[in-house]
Motif scaffolding. Structure first.
Motif, short mmCIF file in Angstrom:
data_model
loop_
_atom_site.label_atom_id
_atom_site.label_comp_id
_atom_site.label_asym_id
_atom_site.label_seq_id
_atom_site.Cartn_x
_atom_site.Cartn_y
_atom_site.Cartn_z
N PHE A 73 -97.60 -21.42 -18.74
CA PHE A 73 -97.90 -21.25 -20.15
C PHE A 73 -97.25 -19.98 -20.71
N GLU A 74 -97.20 -18.92 -19.90
CA GLU A 74 -96.56 -17.68 -20.35
C GLU A 74 -95.06 -17.88 -20.56
N ARG A 106 -94.36 -19.83 -23.77
CA ARG A 106 -94.51 -19.09 -25.04
C ARG A 106 -93.60 -17.88 -25.14
N ASN A 142 -90.52 -17.46 -25.74
CA ASN A 142 -89.54 -17.41 -26.83
C ASN A 142 -90.13 -16.81 -28.10
N GLN A 143 -91.47 -16.89 -28.25
CA GLN A 143 -92.08 -16.32 -29.44
C GLN A 143 -91.82 -14.82 -29.53
N ARG A 174 -103.61 -28.83 -21.03
CA ARG A 174 -104.13 -27.47 -20.83
C ARG A 174 -105.63 -27.52 -20.57
N LEU A 222 -98.38 -13.38 -27.90
CA LEU A 222 -97.36 -14.41 -28.05
C LEU A 222 -98.00 -15.77 -28.30
N TYR A 223 -99.15 -16.02 -27.68
CA TYR A 223 -99.89 -17.24 -27.99
C TYR A 223 -100.30 -17.24 -29.46
N SER A 277 -97.53 -18.47 -31.48
CA SER A 277 -97.42 -19.92 -31.38
C SER A 277 -98.45 -20.61 -32.27
N SER A 310 -97.49 -20.43 -35.86
CA SER A 310 -96.40 -21.33 -36.23
C SER A 310 -96.88 -22.76 -36.48
#
Length: 352
Positions: free
Chosen positions: A17-18, A21, A23-24, A165, A302-303, A306, A309
């Motif tokens: 998951f890290e 994400r 690219n954020q 998830r 960073l999540y 996401s 967005s």
């Protein structure tokens, strides 16, 4: 064969998951350098968060997402209420400094993902909220915006995708959620129902009500057949912001729900939950949590980008949630960390 919702995976999927994400962070950093001159602005004059948002022309939500990420990257720090550059940022991201590498980061300034991030930050609207850009928003319900969760095919696709998830996280939630003495659980926005199914398997006397959009609940009932608990489940279609909630329930679960919404909606829904609880009932917020100082952790920041967005929300801190719950008349506990993919649990109780 009955599936076991309490079984943990043998390996921790958190790194996946890290990476997903990551690219954020690249997009936010490039936007800050090449499109907003954020580091040059703060080098010239440190300022408060509100003043910086005004300088950048950003609303509070996108400014929070951007600043929190840069703070978590150790590029910004807060001193006496003012945002300032860290030594790392001052040496390498101030335009014209001896070791400035901003132009190097700027090589990605016109890539589609960075341009999209800039557009999202400036508009404060999620992907799909503009009718001109296609098929509608994936995860939100708002008048005038087509929602993927209202059509059978897309609702099925997104609901099952999110369960990828959830099924890794549900065992950890069931391990720490104290439902001693509870007889009825209301799972708001329950999706496939995997969190409820895990709690039902953990607590044989528990009954559950899943409230979600009708197309989502069709998927939940199908998935629930695999877990052997459908005889203790009730499925209720509705709008969690407008329709009456089942009253006098012992426990309410908001699992990865509030992060889809902005502050007014979060406060409204928590207030509605508090009113629906029986005296002594528990409201459980299962989510990711930023530090109370909104300076990380970086994976959650960073999540948050996401979420920003794709929805009208972002990640929130435990302190923000506690403030809203206490304002609704609930008594909060400390946040309980769970194993896997950064989630935690915050429980508040309605006074008896």
């Amino acid at each position: 064969m009955t599936h076991n919702a309490l079984r943990f995976p043998e390996t921790d999927p958190t790194p996946i998951f890290e990476h997903f994400r990551g690219n954020q962070g690249s997009d936010l950093l490039t936007a800050a350098v090449a499109h907003f001159d954020l580091f040059g602005s703060l080098d010239r004059q440190p300022c408060s968060f509100d003043e910086l948002a005004q300088r950048l022309g950003l609303a509070a939500r996108p400014a929070n997402v951007l600043v929190t990420a840069l703070h978590a990257m150790k590029l910004l720090e807060l001193r006496e209420g003012r945002l300032e550059l860290t030594p790392l940022a001052r040496e390498h991201l101030v335009p014209g400094s001896d070791f400035d590498c901003g132009d190097y980061l700027g090589l990605a300034a016109q890539t589609p993902s960075v341009l999209q991030m800039v557009s999202l930050l400036k508009s404060n609207r999620p992907i799909g909220a503009d009718a001109s850009d296609g098929g509608g928003a994936a995860f939100i319900y708002r008048d005038g915006i087509a929602s993927a969760m209202e059509a059978a095919d897309t609702a099925r696709h997104f609901t099952l995708a999110l369960s990828g998830r959830a099924k890794n996280v549900a065992p950890a939630l069931a391990e720490v959620a104290d439902l001693t003495g509870a007889q009825q659980l209301l799972d708001i926005g329950g999706g496939t129902g995997i969190y409820s199914y895990a709690l039902l398997q953990k607590h044989p006397a528990l009954q559950a009500i899943l409230l979600d959009r009708p197309e989502v609940l069709r998927v939940a009932e199908e998935v629930g057949q695999r877990y052997g608990v459908l005889d203790r489940c009730k499925f209720v279609g509705g709008d969690m912001f407008a329709d009456p909630l089942p009253a006098d329930v012992d426990a309410i679960l908001l699992s990865n729900i509030l992060h889809d919404w902005d502050l007014p909606e979060c406060q409204n829904l928590i207030g509605r939950c508090a009113a629906a609880l029986a005296p002594g009932g528990r409201l459980m917020i299962h989510d990711v949590f930023l530090n109370d100082a909104l300076d990380g952790p970086l994976p959650i920041a960073l999540y948050s980008a996401s979420l920003f967005s794709l929805t009208e929300g972002r990640a929130y801190s435990g302190g923000e949630y506690r403030g809203w719950m206490e304002a609704a008349g609930l008594k909060c506990s400390e946040t309980i960390a769970t194993t896997g993919v950064h989630c935690g649990l915050l429980i508040a109780t309605k006074p008896a």
